[in-house]
Scaffold this active site. Structure first.
Site, PDB file in Angstrom:
ATOM      1  N   ALA A   1       0.702  -1.177  -0.198  1.00  0.00           N
ATOM      2  CA  ALA A   1       0.057   0.095   0.036  1.00  0.00           C
ATOM      3  C   ALA A   1       1.058   1.204  -0.049  1.00  0.00           C
ATOM      4  CB  ALA A   1      -0.776   0.211   1.353  1.00  0.00           C
ATOM      5  N   GLY A   2       2.051   1.303  -0.558  1.00  0.00           N
ATOM      6  CA  GLY A   2       3.039   2.319  -0.431  1.00  0.00           C
ATOM      7  C   GLY A   2       2.612   3.256  -1.870  1.00  0.00           C
TER       8      GLY A   2
ATOM      9  N   ILE B   1       4.830  -6.177  -9.972  1.00  0.00           N
ATOM     10  CA  ILE B   1       5.520  -4.856 -10.372  1.00  0.00           C
ATOM     11  C   ILE B   1       7.125  -4.807  -9.493  1.00  0.00           C
ATOM     12  CG2 ILE B   1       5.367  -2.178 -10.256  1.00  0.00           C
ATOM     13  CD1 ILE B   1       2.431  -2.508 -10.591  1.00  0.00           C
TER      14      ILE B   1
ATOM     15  N   HIS C   1      13.597  -5.870 -17.407  1.00  0.00           N
ATOM     16  CA  HIS C   1      13.259  -4.445 -17.134  1.00  0.00           C
ATOM     17  C   HIS C   1      14.618  -4.041 -16.423  1.00  0.00           C
ATOM     18  CE1 HIS C   1      11.120  -1.079 -15.972  1.00  0.00           C
ATOM     19  NE2 HIS C   1      11.138  -1.283 -14.413  1.00  0.00           N
TER      20      HIS C   1
END
Ligand code: APR
Length: 312
Positions: A12-13, A122, A179
């Site tokens: 929840a950052g 992510i 990435h």
């Protein structure tokens, strides 16, 4: 009775908060904003702020903060940002020691509480975290994807549009590979409304844009002291929407390879179709020799970090 979709955001950052904001504003689903028990109050506060935001902007999605995995049960989609972001001077790969134990904890709980979810990872180092999640959770490979290619392609498009003096809406970018700083922007498949980009942007400018795209995340970390969150959240929401609405979108995503482009037993950024069955297809296109060499370098970097992770 018709049922609303449910998205649980694990972490929840900064990115988690923006994900909740976007999911609610688009009324994609009801949202659970989950964090570790010591951050549960924080998650609840953020959820309350976003719920009140709905009274102004007029959305009906419910947003709940939680530190209890049981609240995530029945999720259609999980988006995972759990982990530590980069600080200036750190590479994504430097995060592996800190973030591997976190993704293992998340994978164990996801398997127990949300076995039917489509999962978008992510957390960084992205290609390794998504690999580890799939391995530890045992989720079907088509139900797990890493968000990076959409973001890397967006960065590429943003710089190209500015250089060419065209709307970013008209740029069709494609970026493959891991990435990391050796990702592979594909000039041969990048167009401005069908016109090859090399017809509109000079070679030296293109080279500079490729370098800037590769370091696009690091540029923001240096400026902000932490990693980007608006564009990463938007990229994952596009992928979640493609799944929930069975849109069959062709997007770049870190997918489980079984020989495509010459690689297997790893997740790497490739063009995929995302629809109601998750990652429904991995598209394989011919690459130039230079692109193949760049992809090989990128895949070797990802494999190097997988090897480190396997020893942890
Ligand atoms: N389960 C759930 N949440 C966790 C766990 C866990 N086991 N461990 C850590 N978290 C939470 C943290 O408490 C924190 O609130 O993940 C959240 C991460 O939020 P931020 O620190 O704000 O990081 P953010 O910018 O959102 O980036 C998260 O995404 O892009 C990547 O490199 C970035 O790995 C980083 C991740």
């Amino acid at each position: 009775m018709a049922k609303r979709n449910k998205i649980s955001l694990i972490g929840a950052g900064n990115i988690g908060g923006e994900l909740a904001n976007l999911a609610a504003q688009r009324e994609l689903a009801d949202v659970v904003l989950f964090d570790i028990p010591s951050k549960a109050e924080f998650a609840k506060g953020k959820a309350l702020d976003l719920a009140q935001n709905g009274a102004i902007l007029g959305y009906d999605s419910t947003i709940t903060g939680s530190g209890d995995w049981r609240d995530c049960a029945g999720s259609d989609v999980l988006i995972i940002t759990a982990g530590i972001p980069r600080k200036p001077g750190e590479s994504r790969d430097d995060l592996v020691g800190k973030n591997i134990p976190i993704i293992r904890d998340v994978a164990k709980n996801a398997r127990e509480h949300c076995p039917d979810a489509f999962v978008i990872v992510i957390s960084n180092p992205l290609d390794v975290m998504v690999y580890e999640f799939q391995k530890m959770s045992g989720f079907a490979p088509n139900k797990v994807v890493g968000m990076a290619g959409v973001l890397d392609s967006a960065r590429f498009a943003c710089f190209l549009a500015a250089e060419a003096g065209v709307s970013v809406k008209d740029v069709r970018p494609m970026v493959l590979g891991g990435h990391g700083d050796d990702m592979v922007p594909l000039l041969s498949y990048t167009t401005i409304n069908g016109v090859p980009v090399s017809e509109l942007v000079a070679k030296d400018k293109l080279d500079a844009i490729i370098t800037r795209t590769r370091g696009g995340g690091g540029e923001i970390v240096k400026l902000m002291g932490t990693s980007a969150y608006y564009a990463p959240a938007s990229a994952a929401i596009v992928m979640a929407e493609a799944y929930l609405k069975d849109q069959k979108r062709m997007l770049a995503g870190a997918a489980h390879l079984t020989g495509q482009y010459g690689y297997k037993d790893m997740f790497l950024g490739v063009p995929v179709t995302i629809g109601g069955n998750g990652v429904e297809k991995i598209h394989e296109f011919p690459l130039t020799d230079a692109e193949k060499a760049m992809l090989a370098k990128s895949a070797a970097s990802v494999q190097g970090v997988i090897d480190v992770a396997n020893k942890l």
